[in-house]
Scaffold this active site. Sequence first.
Site, mmCIF file in Angstrom:
data_model
loop_
_atom_site.group_PDB
_atom_site.id
_atom_site.type_symbol
_atom_site.label_atom_id
_atom_site.label_comp_id
_atom_site.label_asym_id
_atom_site.label_seq_id
_atom_site.Cartn_x
_atom_site.Cartn_y
_atom_site.Cartn_z
ATOM 1 N N SER A 187 33.402 33.770 46.642
ATOM 2 C CA SER A 187 33.435 35.190 46.376
ATOM 3 C C SER A 187 33.907 35.471 45.116
ATOM 4 O O SER A 187 33.374 36.376 44.580
ATOM 5 C CB SER A 187 34.599 35.999 47.683
ATOM 6 O OG SER A 187 35.887 35.591 47.306
ATOM 7 N N LYS A 245 39.783 43.499 50.532
ATOM 8 C CA LYS A 245 39.930 43.515 48.957
ATOM 9 C C LYS A 245 40.293 44.724 48.198
ATOM 10 O O LYS A 245 40.890 45.126 47.175
ATOM 11 C CB LYS A 245 38.841 43.013 48.040
ATOM 12 C CG LYS A 245 38.907 41.123 49.249
ATOM 13 C CD LYS A 245 37.508 40.324 48.505
ATOM 14 C CE LYS A 245 37.404 38.607 49.237
ATOM 15 N NZ LYS A 245 35.839 38.429 48.692
#
Length: 799
Positions: free
Chosen positions: A706, A749
Site C-alpha cells: 500500500s 488509515k
Amino acid sequence: MENNFYLQGGEDEMEFMPIIPLNEEDDANADDQPFPEELPLLPLRNTVLFPGVVIPITVGRDKSIKAVTDAYKADKLIGVVAQKDSNVEEPTVSDLENIGTVAKLVKLIKMPDGGTTIIIQGRKRMKIEEITTEDPYFKARIKVLEEEKPAGDKDFNALVGSIKDLAAQIISLSPNLPSEAGIILKNIENPSFLIHFVSSNLNSDIKQKQQLLEISNIKARAELLMNLMHTELQYAELKNKVTNKTRAELDKQQREYFLQQQMKAIKDELGGDNVAEVKEMQKKAETKKWPAAAKDMFNKGVEKLERMHPSTPDYSVVYNHLDLLLDLPWEEYTQDQYDLKKAKKVLDHDHYGMNKIKERILEYLAVLKLKGDMKSPILCFVGPPGIGKTSLGKSIAAAISRKYVRLSLGGVHDESEIRGHRKTYIGAMPGRIIQSIRKIKSSNPVLILDEIDKVGNDQRGDPSSALLEVLDPEQNNSFYDNYLELEYDLSKVLFIATANNLANIQPALRDRLEIIDLSGYAVEEKIEIAKQHLVPKQKEMHGLKPTSFKMSDAVLEKIIADYTRESGVRELDRQLASIMRYQAKELVMRGKLKATVTNNDVEKILGRTRYSNELYKMANMPGVAVGLAWTYVGGDILFIETQLSEGKGELKMTGNLGNVMKESATTAFTWLEANCKKLGLTVADFNNKDAHIHIPEGATPKDGPSAGITMMTALASAFTNRKIKPYLAMTGEITLRGQVLPVGGIKEKVLAAKRSGIKEIIMCWQNEKDVTEINPLFIKGIKFHYVKTMQQVLDLALT
C-alpha cells in the site's frame, strides 16, 4: 451276624444299651417263656411297639411309673398298648387300643431329674380280653396272637426284597436317618422282624402303624407296609428336592453375604470406605437428564468404583471422570430473551457505535424467535486492540439472557488444551471447552474464544486444527473430548472469536468464521465513549462518584489528540485514570475540587504534549511523502524519505522493509525511469544518481504494497526537486503499467490521517466504497482524491 445285637447275660452286666434292635424275633426263644394271662398295661401316647423291636421310653405318668416299677421287680413283662388319642393326659379304658404287644423290660433307668426311662423289647402281639384292674394302674387279661406266616411263598420273598430296597432308598434320601440304619437293614434276614423293624421306624402316623400291628397275616401286613413306604419315598424325594433347591439358593446368598463381609473386613483393615461417595453419586444421577450413552458410561463407572478401594491409584481417575459426567449440563439450556428492542437497548447502553455487529446479533435473535431452533453462528470480531471486542461478547450474552464464558486462546500451543487428555495419563483433564461448559452449567452459553489469531503450535499438536471441529456447525453437535470419551453437543453454543490480525488465522479455520470487521474509533466516537463510559467508570473506581466536576468535549479532544495515538480507548482510559488520581489527591488535601477540568489542568497533570501535528508542517521538503499504514493496533501514518546522491543509478532501501515493500520501491523506480520525459527528466538523471529510500522507525518491521504510490511520489519529488503538498497523505498499490490498485484497511488509515491533522488523501478510485462506509462526521475536513493512474497521483501531489 444278627445275634451280635442280641442282649446276652444279665441286666447287671449291661453298662451300655445301644438303641438298635437287639435280636430278630426268634420263635424258639419266644416259646421258652410262657406269658402270664394277666399283665400290667403301659399306655403309649405316640408310639406303636412291634414284636422284636427295642425302643427307649421316658415314663412320666405316676400310674405308668408304678406299673413299670412293679413289672420290673416281677417277671419284667408288661403289656404295651397305644392310646387312641395322644392328647389325652389320663387315659381311661375306652382310650386304649385293643391290640398291643407283650414287651420285656430290658432296662429301667432312674434319671437325675426324677424321671424314669425304660428300654423295652416287643415280644408277641396280644389282644386285651378284659381290663381287670384300673387302679393303681391298668391290668388286663390278655390273649397272645400268633402270626400267619406264608411258607415258601415267592411273592412274599419278593415283597420282603422290595421292602429292603425301598427302605434303603428312604434312608439315602433322609438326612436325619443315620447311614448305619442301612447296614442294619441289609443284615436282617428274618422277614417278620424286617417288617416289624421297618414299620416301627416308618414316618407314618400312629393309626397307620396300629393298622399294621392289627393285621395277622404277615403278607397282608407287608403289602400295606409297601404302600406306606411308597408314600414315604415320594415324600422323601419331594422333601429332598425342595431342600436341595432351598439349600442352593441359601448357599448362594450365604456365599455372597460371606464374600461381602470379607470384602468389608478387608476394606476396614486397609482403611477408607467409598460407600457414601458412591451413594451420593447415584443419588445425583437419578435426577440427571442425559443421553443414554452417558447414562450407560456412568453406570459402568459406578460398578467399577464400587469394586475399587479408595487408596488404589485408578480410583481417583474413575471418580473424577464420573464427577465430570455428573457436573456437565447435559441438555440443560437457558431460556433466550427474544425481546429485540430490549436486546438493542442493552447493546447500545454497553457499547457506543458498532452498528454492524449489533445488527447481526439482532438478526440472529429474530431468526431464533421465528424458528425456535437454529444452529448458532460462529462470529469472529476482527479489529485493533482496545476497541471492546471481548466486552462486546459479554454485552451480547446479557442482551439475549445467556450465560457468558470466556476462553483465552493466546499462547495455547497444545492440542490437548482443546480436546482434553486421555484418562490414562497422570493429571489428565478435559479440554478447555468442556471445562468452560462444566463451569458455566449451561449447554448454550455465549463462549468467547479470545485472541484466536494468537494460537501457537509446536510438536504437541496444532490447537487451531483441533478448533476446526469445535467451530464447524455441521460437526460440533458431536464434539468428542478425549477425557470425556463421549460426544457432546456444542451446536447451541454461540461462539464469538476475537482477533487482531486475520492473516495469522489458519485458512481452514478462517473459512469457518463469519468475519465482522471492527475498525478503530474516530475522535468524535472516542469523546462519546469517554463521556458515556470511561469517565463515569474512572470516577467510581477512584471514589469520585459523589463529586460533580466536569470535563468538556474540548478537554477530552485534547487528551485524545495530544496524549494518545491508538485505534481503541485503552490509552485514553489510562490517561483519564491519571487525571482522576490527581483529582482524588486534590480532594483529600484541599477538601474541594474545581468545577471543571481545563486544558491547562490537563497539561499540568499529564505533562507536555506527547504527539504533535506540527511534525507534518516541518517535513515539507522535496523527497518526503506521507504514507498511510495499517497495523494490527489500527491505522498509522509513516514518512517516506528519499535522498539523491551522485552514483551509478542504484536504489537503496532502509527502515526494516519487507520484500513486498522493496519490490514496490523497485517498481516505482523503474516506472519513473521509463516515463522520465513526462516529468521533464532524462535517463541520464537516473543513471548518474543513486536514490536512497528510508522509512523512519527502523525498529518496526514494515511490509505490504500500500505504500507504492507514496514511494513513487517521494522519488519523483526528489528527482524533480518539487515539493509535495503539505498535509497530504496517500495510499495505493502500483503497477509497471502505471495503474493504481486498491488496498485494505481504509477506515483505520483515514482515521489515523484525521488524528494526525492530514487534510487531503489520495487513494485508488476503487476504495471510494470503503470511505462511504465511514460516518461523514468523523472525516469532516478531509478532502479525498480518487485516482486511476500513477500520473494522476504526481499531478495532484507535486507542487
